[in-house]
Each structure stands twice: as C-alpha cells, then as structure tokens.
Design a protein around this motif. Structure first.
Motif, PDB file in Angstrom:
ATOM      1  N   VAL A   1       0.951  -1.392  -0.031  1.00  0.00           N
ATOM      2  CA  VAL A   1       0.171  -0.237   0.306  1.00  0.00           C
ATOM      3  C   VAL A   1       0.630   1.440   0.047  1.00  0.00           C
ATOM      4  O   VAL A   1       0.712   2.320  -0.979  1.00  0.00           O
ATOM      5  N   SER A   2       1.811   1.611   0.857  1.00  0.00           N
ATOM      6  CA  SER A   2       2.230   2.174   1.325  1.00  0.00           C
ATOM      7  C   SER A   2       3.581   2.568   0.294  1.00  0.00           C
ATOM      8  O   SER A   2       3.822   3.948  -0.174  1.00  0.00           O
ATOM      9  N   ARG A   3       4.124   1.442  -0.507  1.00  0.00           N
ATOM     10  CA  ARG A   3       5.282   1.758  -1.415  1.00  0.00           C
ATOM     11  C   ARG A   3       5.009   1.811  -2.780  1.00  0.00           C
ATOM     12  O   ARG A   3       5.800   1.792  -3.807  1.00  0.00           O
ATOM     13  N   GLN A   4       4.198   0.739  -3.212  1.00  0.00           N
ATOM     14  CA  GLN A   4       4.056   0.095  -4.305  1.00  0.00           C
ATOM     15  C   GLN A   4       2.804   0.409  -5.315  1.00  0.00           C
ATOM     16  O   GLN A   4       2.944   0.889  -6.521  1.00  0.00           O
ATOM     17  N   MET A   5       1.998   1.327  -4.855  1.00  0.00           N
ATOM     18  CA  MET A   5       0.637   1.180  -5.378  1.00  0.00           C
ATOM     19  C   MET A   5       0.739   2.630  -5.623  1.00  0.00           C
ATOM     20  O   MET A   5       1.020   3.885  -4.962  1.00  0.00           O
ATOM     21  N   ASP A   6       0.555   3.943  -7.330  1.00  0.00           N
ATOM     22  CA  ASP A   6      -0.045   5.071  -6.898  1.00  0.00           C
ATOM     23  C   ASP A   6      -1.510   5.152  -6.266  1.00  0.00           C
ATOM     24  O   ASP A   6      -2.065   5.450  -6.867  1.00  0.00           O
ATOM     25  N   LEU A   7      -0.907   5.579  -4.912  1.00  0.00           N
ATOM     26  CA  LEU A   7      -2.011   6.321  -4.087  1.00  0.00           C
ATOM     27  C   LEU A   7      -2.574   7.130  -4.034  1.00  0.00           C
ATOM     28  O   LEU A   7      -4.020   8.096  -4.220  1.00  0.00           O
ATOM     29  N   THR A   8      -2.251   7.545  -5.895  1.00  0.00           N
ATOM     30  CA  THR A   8      -2.581   9.261  -6.503  1.00  0.00           C
ATOM     31  C   THR A   8      -3.962   8.675  -7.024  1.00  0.00           C
ATOM     32  O   THR A   8      -4.765  10.357  -6.934  1.00  0.00           O
ATOM     33  N   ARG A   9      -3.991   7.451  -7.631  1.00  0.00           N
ATOM     34  CA  ARG A   9      -5.075   6.949  -8.156  1.00  0.00           C
ATOM     35  C   ARG A   9      -6.508   7.379  -7.556  1.00  0.00           C
ATOM     36  O   ARG A   9      -6.961   7.924  -7.031  1.00  0.00           O
ATOM     37  N   GLU A  10      -6.472   6.322  -6.374  1.00  0.00           N
ATOM     38  CA  GLU A  10      -7.371   6.143  -5.835  1.00  0.00           C
ATOM     39  C   GLU A  10      -6.670   4.818  -4.869  1.00  0.00           C
ATOM     40  O   GLU A  10      -5.751   4.258  -4.831  1.00  0.00           O
ATOM     41  N   PRO A  11      -6.916   5.592  -2.777  1.00  0.00           N
ATOM     42  CA  PRO A  11      -6.854   4.710  -2.188  1.00  0.00           C
ATOM     43  C   PRO A  11      -6.810   3.246  -2.363  1.00  0.00           C
ATOM     44  O   PRO A  11      -7.837   2.337  -3.251  1.00  0.00           O
ATOM     45  N   VAL A  12      -5.973   2.372  -1.238  1.00  0.00           N
ATOM     46  CA  VAL A  12      -5.939   1.281  -1.572  1.00  0.00           C
ATOM     47  C   VAL A  12      -5.659   0.705  -0.457  1.00  0.00           C
ATOM     48  O   VAL A  12      -4.826   1.312   0.582  1.00  0.00           O
ATOM     49  N   VAL A  13      -6.283  -0.139   0.079  1.00  0.00           N
ATOM     50  CA  VAL A  13      -6.828  -1.108   2.456  1.00  0.00           C
ATOM     51  C   VAL A  13      -6.189  -2.636   1.342  1.00  0.00           C
ATOM     52  O   VAL A  13      -6.640  -2.765   1.070  1.00  0.00           O
TER      53      VAL A  13
END
Ligand SMILES: [Zn+2]
Ligand SMILES: [Zn+2]
Length: 432
Positions: free
Chosen positions: A258-270
């Motif tokens: 979540v914190s280092r691999q997903m592009d959280l500027t697109r949408e959140p991931v939990v």
C-alpha cells in the motif's frame, strides 16, 4: 481539477435540463405524500428482517405496487420484488433500486417506532434493527413509485423498481442480493439500460447529496494466507521453519504494498489483516499460521495489481525463510463504479432537485455496496443522501451498523423526489 471541471459541466447542464422535467409537480406530489412515506418508514423500521428473510417487507412492498396498478414480480433472488411501470410512450428503461434488509443489532434508540424484534443469527440470540437505513430506501422508493404511477402519461419508456433483498450479505450457503438479481436475468428480461440507487447517510445533514464519479465505493475481497513451516521446540528455533516470524514479516510486507508500491494518487487501497492464528503454547514453534483479512480497491486495474502483489509478497517472504505461503483471495463485492458518462447525464436532475449548493463531490468510501453488481452490468449511478438532523454535530452522529444509528425523517422527501426526477429526466430523453 478533473472534478472541478466535471462539476462545472454538471451545473451547466442542470440549467439546460431543468426545463425538461416538471420538477414543481414532483415537489408538490412529494409534499402531499410525505406523511405517508414517513409512516411506511416507521412501520418498516419497527418490523425489520434479516437478509433473505424479508418476507413481510416484501409483502408490504408488493401490496403497495399492486395497489398502484403496477405489474409485479415477486420471489426474485428469494424475497425480491420487482415493479414494472410502463409509460404511455415508448422509450428507454431505467431501474431504481432500494435494498430491504436489516442487521443483527439490538436497537438502542429511544424512538416510539424502535425495533423490539429478536431472532437468532449464526446460533446466537440477536436483535434485528434497520441499522443501515434500508427502511428509508424502501419507503422512499415506494413514494417515488406512487408519484411516477400517477404520471404515466409523461413517461416515455419503462421504470423498473427493484426492491432488493440481502444487501448486507446473504447467509453463506444461500447467496443472494444484487448479484443474484443480475444472475436471475432481471436486467436482460427488462432490457434495463441504467440503474440508479440512493444510500441514506446518518452523518450527512438532511437536504445534502454526496456523490463521486468513478469508483465511489470499494471492491471488498476477503483473503486468507496460510504460512506453512516446520514445528520445533521453542528453545531451538534453528530446528524449525518458524511460520510465526514469517507471518509477522508478511503482515508488514503487505503494508508496504500500500505505502510503497501502489499509486495512491489514483485511488486509495486498503489491506487489513483482521485475524491471525497459530500455535498452542509458549514453547512450541507451530508448523502453521493462518491469517485472514480484507482488501479494498476502487480501481479495476489497481485491484488486479494489488492481488498479484499480495501473492508475490507473501510467497516470496515465506520462501526466504524456507516456509511456504498459500494465498487465497476470494470473490467479494465489486467496485461501485459511477460511470462518468451516466453520472454526467443523471446528476443534473439531482442538482435541479436538491439545489446546486446542496450537492457535494466527495471522497470515495472504502466500504462496499452490492449495488456494484448492477454497476458492472450497466452504466449506473449511486449517490448518498443526508439523513442527519441538521442541528446535530457530525462528530456526534452515530454511524451505520451501530445500535445508536438514526435517520431524521425530514431527509426522506428529497430522496423520493430524486428517485422520481432521475427516472423522468432519463426517460425524457432530452439529456441524451
Ligand atoms: Zn446499506
Ligand atoms: Zn450496511
């Protein structure tokens, strides 16, 4: 910025389409039936039923739709009720949806119509309560059905009313809800082009409507990871392959996805690990640890990516210590996706009904909603309606699924109007 442009576009097109539907007629009609709608809601609230057990609720709805002279289909996905209202002129087909089920919660609200219903759920004695506000959805859609039935002459096309069971999750062995409604072919049978749904919100003031284009509510996927190691005496870890330590590393590894691999500027991931289990006593390293959790995503591509990364992270970390991780990701609720084009097309009716200042673009919700199955079948829109007493402080308003949950009756009228105007506006074809 994208949202800003979109909202400007929506406001502009609201001005254009405000001419096409007689919103004043809806306002008058909703005022005249408001007391009745509230009465229905109180009756439903006092008589809540669990998922796939909405027998009396279904009869209540059926009776109402039949009295309106509507074609009615019952027993859909167990207890679902479908009303078909054909307008006097040919045209498109829109589905309006209300879910009917309540939850195993003991109501702790001091209301004359509070639920006193008790039942058993998974072998436990529980109360039953409309702790998510689905009673308001049913009452509001019954109200819209009444108004629209009286305005058949204005309708070019068909309105399909879906009173759906088991949104909160059917008993495991039964299945049900929106998924089953789609599987039973309702959307194909009536050639439904678009679906619209409302969820009441206990922490948004009465009169307000919240919406979000694109992923509005998350896909929810339960997962299970089994870490297999080798058992040994707790004093001699070198003789073991320790699944407890590997599991601990995996849990932290999952958080770096979540914190280092997903592009959280697109949408959140939990990714949440909610339960971990392994071992029997202090001085035995067990041979196996299992953990279960939930994955929440709001974008289809990100969902596929996060699934892959979870598998890779868990198996690679386990492998590095000589253990083995077996990752099982289960099907769950889909992303409640507000199709951008249908959002653009339908929101003007919401804006014209609620008033421009009362419609808010909001952040996505990482909770899940089975309306997502309709949204996966046809381009759809799902919005949130204020149900909180405006004199109340948002921070003090009890959340959904709690024993203190409450909805202010004054919120219902706007819901009736929105359901009604969305159908009239879509079928008027002028916003096409
Ligand atoms: Zn709900
Ligand atoms: Zn709920």
């Amino acid at each position: 910025m994208k949202y800003l442009l979109l909202s400007v576009a929506i406001v502009l097109s609201a001005l254009v389409s405000a001419q096409s539907v007689n919103y004043e007629a809806t306002r008058k009609a909703s005022a005249s039936i408001e007391d009745k709608v509230i009465e229905w809601r109180h009756h439903l609230h006092e008589n809540p039923e669990l998922s796939n057990r909405e027998f009396e609720t279904a009869k209540y709805v059926e009776k109402h739709l039949k009295a309106l002279g509507m074609e009615v289909r019952t027993g859909v996905a167990y207890t679902g009720v479908i009303g078909i209202l054909k307008g006097d002129k040919p045209g498109g087909v829109i589905a309006l949806r209300a879910d009917m089920d309540a939850l195993p919660v003991i109501e702790k609200v001091d209301l004359p119509y509070a639920s006193k219903v008790k039942t058993t759920y998974l072998g436990k004695d529980v109360g039953v309560m409309h702790a998510c506000g689905h009673d308001t959805h049913v009452a509001m859609l019954m109200g819209a059905a009444e108004i629209l039935s009286a305005r058949k002459a204005e309708i070019a096309g068909t309105v399909v009313f879906i009173f759906q069971p088991a949104e909160e999750g059917a008993p495991k062995e039964e299945g049900g809800g929106a998924k089953m409604i789609v599987e039973e072919g309702i959307f194909d049978d009536y050639k439904i082009e678009t679906a619209f749904g409302i969820h009441i919100n206990s922490q948004t003031p009465v009169g307000q409507v919240n919406y979000k284009p694109g992923g509005a509510m998350a896909a929810s996927n339960p997962f299970k990871i089994t870490v297999k190691g080798k058992q040994a005496h707790g004093s001699a870890p070198w003789a073991s392959v320790d699944p407890v330590v590997a599991a601990a590393q995996i849990i932290l590894g999952l958080q770096t996805i979540v914190s280092r691999q997903m592009d959280l500027t697109r949408e959140p991931v939990v990714i949440t690990v909610g339960k971990i289990e392994g071992g029997v006593r202090n001085n035995i390293i067990p041979n196996e640890v299992t953990m279960i959790g939930t994955i929440r995503t709001l974008d289809r591509k990100m969902k596929a990516e996060v699934f892959e990364r979870i598998k890779k992270t868990a198996t690679s970390i386990a492998e590095s210590s000589g253990a083995e991780a077996i990752v099982e990701i289960q099907d769950g609720t889909l992303i409640t996706y507000n199709d951008p084009e249908i959002t653009r097309r339908l929101m003007p009716a919401v804006v014209a009904t609620a008033g421009e200042d009362n419609v808010n673009l909001v952040r996505p919700i990482t909770g899940a909603e089975d309306f997502s199955y309709y949204a996966a079948k046809v381009p759809s829109l799902f919005v949130f309606l204020g149900g909180m007493d405006p004199a109340m402080n948002r921070a003090d308003a009890p959340g959904h699924h709690t024993p203190d949950f409450r909805v202010d009756d004054r919120g219902l009228r706007l819901g009736v109007e929105i359901y009604t105007n969305i159908a009239l506006d879509y079928l008027s074809g002028r916003t096409k």
